[in-house]
Each structure stands twice: as C-alpha cells, then as structure tokens.
Design a protein around this motif. Structure first.
Motif, PDB file in Angstrom:
ATOM      1  N   GLY A  31      -6.624  -2.976  12.105  1.00 52.39           N
ATOM      2  CA  GLY A  31      -6.424  -1.943  11.568  1.00 52.39           C
ATOM      3  C   GLY A  31      -4.964  -1.801  10.443  1.00 52.39           C
ATOM      4  N   PHE A  32      -4.134  -3.190  10.633  1.00 54.55           N
ATOM      5  CA  PHE A  32      -3.056  -3.114   9.106  1.00 54.55           C
ATOM      6  C   PHE A  32      -4.129  -3.301   8.017  1.00 54.55           C
ATOM      7  CE2 PHE A  32      -0.443  -5.404   6.520  1.00 54.55           C
ATOM      8  CZ  PHE A  32       0.591  -4.978   6.739  1.00 54.55           C
ATOM      9  N   TYR A  33      -4.834  -3.133   7.835  1.00 54.81           N
ATOM     10  CA  TYR A  33      -6.016  -3.485   7.089  1.00 54.81           C
ATOM     11  C   TYR A  33      -6.916  -2.994   7.469  1.00 54.81           C
ATOM     12  CZ  TYR A  33      -3.140  -7.805   5.230  1.00 54.81           C
ATOM     13  OH  TYR A  33      -1.400  -8.573   4.250  1.00 54.81           O
ATOM     14  N   THR A  34      -7.357  -2.097   6.441  1.00 59.26           N
ATOM     15  CA  THR A  34      -9.081  -1.956   6.770  1.00 59.26           C
ATOM     16  C   THR A  34      -9.985  -1.844   5.823  1.00 59.26           C
ATOM     17  OG1 THR A  34      -8.096   0.573   5.766  1.00 59.26           O
ATOM     18  CG2 THR A  34      -7.833  -0.394   8.438  1.00 59.26           C
ATOM     19  N   THR A  35     -11.246  -1.492   5.610  1.00 58.05           N
ATOM     20  CA  THR A  35     -11.680  -1.058   4.762  1.00 58.05           C
ATOM     21  C   THR A  35     -13.348  -0.612   5.168  1.00 58.05           C
ATOM     22  OG1 THR A  35     -13.087  -2.427   3.454  1.00 58.05           O
ATOM     23  CG2 THR A  35     -13.389  -3.480   5.240  1.00 58.05           C
ATOM     24  N   MET A  59     -18.672  -9.702  -4.265  1.00 59.47           N
ATOM     25  CA  MET A  59     -17.610  -9.813  -5.721  1.00 59.47           C
ATOM     26  C   MET A  59     -16.505  -9.140  -5.474  1.00 59.47           C
ATOM     27  SD  MET A  59     -20.026 -11.704  -7.352  1.00 59.47           S
ATOM     28  CE  MET A  59     -19.933 -12.856  -6.559  1.00 59.47           C
ATOM     29  N   ASN A  60     -17.113  -8.213  -5.182  1.00 64.24           N
ATOM     30  CA  ASN A  60     -15.433  -7.421  -4.873  1.00 64.24           C
ATOM     31  C   ASN A  60     -15.031  -6.854  -3.469  1.00 64.24           C
ATOM     32  OD1 ASN A  60     -17.503  -6.091  -7.429  1.00 64.24           O
ATOM     33  ND2 ASN A  60     -15.542  -6.973  -8.860  1.00 64.24           N
ATOM     34  N   VAL A  61     -13.948  -7.356  -3.093  1.00 64.16           N
ATOM     35  CA  VAL A  61     -13.016  -6.752  -1.323  1.00 64.16           C
ATOM     36  C   VAL A  61     -12.628  -6.376  -1.693  1.00 64.16           C
ATOM     37  CG1 VAL A  61     -12.547  -7.945   0.825  1.00 64.16           C
ATOM     38  CG2 VAL A  61     -14.263  -9.453  -0.788  1.00 64.16           C
ATOM     39  N   THR A  62     -12.837  -4.174  -1.445  1.00 68.15           N
ATOM     40  CA  THR A  62     -11.494  -3.550  -1.811  1.00 68.15           C
ATOM     41  C   THR A  62     -11.403  -3.521   0.357  1.00 68.15           C
ATOM     42  OG1 THR A  62     -13.710  -2.295  -1.408  1.00 68.15           O
ATOM     43  CG2 THR A  62     -12.726  -1.866  -3.684  1.00 68.15           C
ATOM     44  N   TRP A  63      -9.941  -3.193   0.179  1.00 69.04           N
ATOM     45  CA  TRP A  63      -9.443  -2.915   1.167  1.00 69.04           C
ATOM     46  C   TRP A  63      -8.030  -1.627   1.248  1.00 69.04           C
ATOM     47  CZ3 TRP A  63      -7.928  -7.508  -0.659  1.00 69.04           C
ATOM     48  CH2 TRP A  63      -6.763  -7.527  -0.908  1.00 69.04           C
ATOM     49  N   ASN A  64      -7.863  -1.403   2.356  1.00 66.02           N
ATOM     50  CA  ASN A  64      -6.490  -0.328   2.391  1.00 66.02           C
ATOM     51  C   ASN A  64      -5.470  -1.082   3.783  1.00 66.02           C
ATOM     52  OD1 ASN A  64      -8.789   1.376   1.237  1.00 66.02           O
ATOM     53  ND2 ASN A  64      -7.330   2.631   0.453  1.00 66.02           N
ATOM     54  N   MET A  65      -4.202   0.132   3.568  1.00 67.12           N
ATOM     55  CA  MET A  65      -2.770  -0.167   3.799  1.00 67.12           C
ATOM     56  C   MET A  65      -2.809   1.058   4.633  1.00 67.12           C
ATOM     57  SD  MET A  65      -1.529  -3.358   1.580  1.00 67.12           S
ATOM     58  CE  MET A  65      -0.041  -3.908   3.088  1.00 67.12           C
ATOM     59  N   LYS A  66      -1.666   0.773   5.233  1.00 67.12           N
ATOM     60  CA  LYS A  66      -1.470   2.199   6.041  1.00 67.12           C
ATOM     61  C   LYS A  66      -1.248   3.625   5.296  1.00 67.12           C
ATOM     62  CE  LYS A  66       3.212   0.507   7.494  1.00 67.12           C
ATOM     63  NZ  LYS A  66       4.397   0.494   8.982  1.00 67.12           N
ATOM     64  N   ASP A  67      -0.218   3.365   4.511  1.00 67.91           N
ATOM     65  CA  ASP A  67       0.474   3.774   3.162  1.00 67.91           C
ATOM     66  C   ASP A  67       0.896   3.658   2.026  1.00 67.91           C
ATOM     67  OD1 ASP A  67       3.148   3.089   3.785  1.00 67.91           O
ATOM     68  OD2 ASP A  67       3.210   4.034   4.914  1.00 67.91           O
ATOM     69  N   GLU A  68       0.988   4.110   1.018  1.00 64.71           N
ATOM     70  CA  GLU A  68       1.112   3.437  -0.032  1.00 64.71           C
ATOM     71  C   GLU A  68       2.273   3.247  -0.351  1.00 64.71           C
ATOM     72  OE1 GLU A  68       1.267   6.269  -4.277  1.00 64.71           O
ATOM     73  OE2 GLU A  68       0.621   7.144  -2.417  1.00 64.71           O
ATOM     74  N   GLU A  69       3.394   3.697   0.083  1.00 62.12           N
ATOM     75  CA  GLU A  69       4.549   2.464   0.117  1.00 62.12           C
ATOM     76  C   GLU A  69       4.331   1.369   0.260  1.00 62.12           C
ATOM     77  OE1 GLU A  69       8.004   2.260  -1.001  1.00 62.12           O
ATOM     78  OE2 GLU A  69       7.185   4.456  -0.960  1.00 62.12           O
ATOM     79  N   THR A  70       3.544   1.207   1.783  1.00 63.16           N
ATOM     80  CA  THR A  70       3.283  -0.316   2.460  1.00 63.16           C
ATOM     81  C   THR A  70       2.570  -1.037   0.716  1.00 63.16           C
ATOM     82  OG1 THR A  70       2.823   0.131   4.541  1.00 63.16           O
ATOM     83  CG2 THR A  70       2.394  -1.801   3.886  1.00 63.16           C
ATOM     84  N   GLU A  71       1.736  -0.588   0.411  1.00 59.88           N
ATOM     85  CA  GLU A  71       0.607  -0.964  -0.690  1.00 59.88           C
ATOM     86  C   GLU A  71       1.593  -1.227  -1.570  1.00 59.88           C
ATOM     87  OE1 GLU A  71      -2.536   1.786  -1.114  1.00 59.88           O
ATOM     88  OE2 GLU A  71      -3.664   1.606   0.679  1.00 59.88           O
ATOM     89  N   LYS A  72       2.319  -0.201  -2.348  1.00 57.34           N
ATOM     90  CA  LYS A  72       3.317  -0.588  -4.011  1.00 57.34           C
ATOM     91  C   LYS A  72       4.083  -1.879  -3.106  1.00 57.34           C
ATOM     92  CE  LYS A  72       3.918   3.611  -5.353  1.00 57.34           C
ATOM     93  NZ  LYS A  72       4.964   4.996  -5.854  1.00 57.34           N
TER      94      LYS A  72
END
Length: 361
Positions: free
Chosen positions: A283-287, A297-310
């Motif tokens: 769950g650290f990375y989620t899609t 072709m395009n692998v997308t994922w999210n992280m827990k919050d915007e700060e972590t992603e930045k």
C-alpha cells in the motif's frame, strides 16, 4: 555527448539512441542532396522515397497487406478528434464513443460540436479504473462509426481485447501503436500522434481502410478530406518532411529489433518491473487501474500524500529520472515506457522505488 537522462516523458517521448545518431549524421547534408531534408523540396525524389518507404514499413509492421493506406498529416491527434466527425459523421448518423479516459472524452466532445454523438460505454464513474467490455456497448441503430482510445496515456489503462462491433471501428492508438500486437484488420481507421511511439512531434499517422475513406463527405474544405491526402500520397501540401524521415528511421529500428512481437515482449517485461514493486509495497504505492486493464505503455501509481510524492519526484530528479510526474489533471506518478525506453532505465526506477520505500515506509 553528455550523460543522457532516463526519459519517461509521455510525449514528446524517448527516441532510440541509434535513430538519433543516424539523424545527427544525416542532418546537415542528406545522401547527396547537398542540403538537409528540412531544406529540400517535398517533391524531390529522395523525399518521396522516404515518404513511400515509411508508409510501406508501417503497413508491414502492422501486418496489413492490402486495402489500407498510410496518410501523414499535421495537427496531432487532437486535430483528428475533429477531422474524423467532419469526414464521417453525416446528419442522419450518430457517432458512437467509448469513454475510457481524458483523451477519449475530448474526442467525443469534438464530435458533439460537429454532429450527433453518443457515449456507448464509459468507465468514468469507476474513476477510469477499467475498460468496458464489448458486451457493454450500446450502439445506436444509425451508428456512423465506433471510436475507442486503445491506450489511455494519462490514466494508465489499455485495451487488451478489441471489441467486436457491427460498425466501422476507429481507434486513437497514439500511445501504444507498435507497442502491443493487435489485429489491424479489425479497424477501419487508426490514427496516432507520432511523438510517443513512432517519432518526434510534428506528424500524425493515419492508417485507413480505402473503402472507409471513400465514404467521407465532400461537403467540407478539400484540405480536411482524408480522400485528398490519399489521392495525393500525403503530398497535397508541404508535409513535415523531417518528422516523417524520423518516423521512417524508427520503423526501421522496430523491424531490425524483432518487430511488434519483440516490442510487446520487452514492454511487458518493463511494465512488470514496476507493477511488481507497486503490488508488493503493502500500500505504500497504489494504482487505481484494475489488473486486467493495466497499460504496458504508461504505468501510473500514487503514494500516501502529496508531500511524499513531492519528495519522491525531487529525489527522482537527482537520480536523473525525467518525466515521472503524473498528468496535472490526475496527479500521482506516471512512467511512460514506450518502445524506445530501455529495460535498464525501467529497472533503475524500480530499484529506486524499492529503496525509497525502505527509507520512507
């Protein structure tokens, strides 16, 4: 030459290094012309040879033997969104659109401005997490054509099975043409902006069935008719010669490296590297994309919050990874791993993702 970045841009995107080097060698003076291709007349024999060779190569790589022609056009895929209904949507007909992402939705909106258009399948309410199956399509009796987007660049989903529809099938293949094996004979009209899997920005490729092009209306300006480009071998007006030349080099590169089957096998290996990290991250990375519809072709994922992603993106930049930020409309992360992106680049990102989780998980 300086150190080349690991380029994951969604388009304009990575080009094969061999192609860039050949283009560099031929930039100032092309094969005895005494000038560059950018200076040459599009009526010159060598330019017409490139035009013809690129058309034939693309048909060969798609497995098309007859009944179709390749057209080289301008305006990007976005122009095709409008030009397709201009040619094929008559007042007594309805254009049918499957909405699976932002670009498919834009194509539908353009058709709606021009004539009668209907959404016949959609995954918008599911947050674009899936691709509707062919049994979900509800086609009007007066359907002019069915439009799909085979790979959703922004969202990271992809058609793995092409729906069987009882109408001409039109497809935006901008981000997965030649990256996955498909039966091209299922389509009456394919189009793709070159700047993802075919070459640089500046040329748009159309692969159209001759019979379908013949159905196009004559009640629009000549320059907007596909029949005009077919009749004039894409030389009705001055084409983007340098971009077509680059497409030709990329097509030769694809053929020399095993064709579409080899590209697909490598793309699956690359995508698996990233999806395996996401799935094993707890769950650290989620899609958001359901497994059967995940794009290679395009692998997308999210992280827990915007700060972590930045912070993730800041460290990516330090590592020499370019283009990993998700589209501004959806946020998160996106790795565009088209044919020209080497396995080693994707492996480096996958290793970094695992390391980043260890340090921040």
């Amino acid at each position: 030459m300086g150190v080349r970045a690991y380029n994951f841009n969604p388009g304009p995107a990575a080009l094969p290094l061999e192609v860039l080097r050949q283009a560099q060698e031929e930039l100032v003076e092309y094969q005895g012309l005494g000038m560059s291709l950018m200076e040459a007349s599009h009526r010159a024999a060598k330019v017409q040879e490139i035009n013809d060779e690129a058309q034939a190569l693309l048909l060969e790589l798609l497995g098309i033997k007859e009944g179709y022609h390749v057209l080289f056009m301008g305006g990007g895929a976005s122009q095709q969104f409008a030009q397709i209904p201009m040619n094929f949507l008559t007042p007594e007909k309805t254009a049918a659109y499957a909405i699976t992402g932002s670009f498919a939705e834009k194509a539908f909106e353009e058709a709606s401005y021009y004539g009668k258009a209907a959404i016949v399948a959609s995954s918008k309410e599911q947050g674009w997490s899936r691709i509707p199956g062919g049994n979900e399509y509800q086609l009007p009796a007066d359907t002019a054509y069915v439009h799909i987007c085979t790979n959703n660049t922004i969202e990271g989903s992809q058609y793995k099975d092409i729906p069987n529809v009882n109408a001409p099938l039109v497809a935006d293949m901008s981000s997965d043409i030649l990256g996955i094996q498909r039966d091209a004979s299922k389509f009456d009209f394919i189009y793709a902006g070159a700047q993802k899997n075919l070459g640089p920005a500046g040329v748009t490729v159309v692969v159209a069935k001759d019979d379908f092009v013949a159905q196009g209306t004559k009640n629009i300006p000549v320059i907007f008719r596909y029949g005009t480009f077919l009749k004039n071998n894409s030389l009705y007006n001055t084409p983007p010669v340098q971009a077509i030349y680059m497409v030709n080099l990329v097509l030769k590169w694809v053929k020399a490296n095993g064709g579409v089957a080899a590209m697909e096998a490598q793309n699956i290996k690359k995508a698996d590297l990233l999806y395996n990290v996401v799935d094993a991250s707890g769950g650290f990375y989620t899609t958001k994309i359901e497994k059967p519809y995940r794009s290679i072709m395009n692998v997308t994922w999210n992280m827990k919050d915007e700060e972590t992603e930045k912070q993730f993106l800041k460290e990516c930049k330090e590592q020499g990874f370019v283009g990993l930020a998700g589209h501004r409309s959806v946020g998160g992360m996106r790795a565009s791993i088209y044919n020209a992106v080497p396995y080693e680049a994707v492996k480096a990102v996958a290793d970094f993702m695992q390391d980043y989780q260890k340090r921040n998980g």
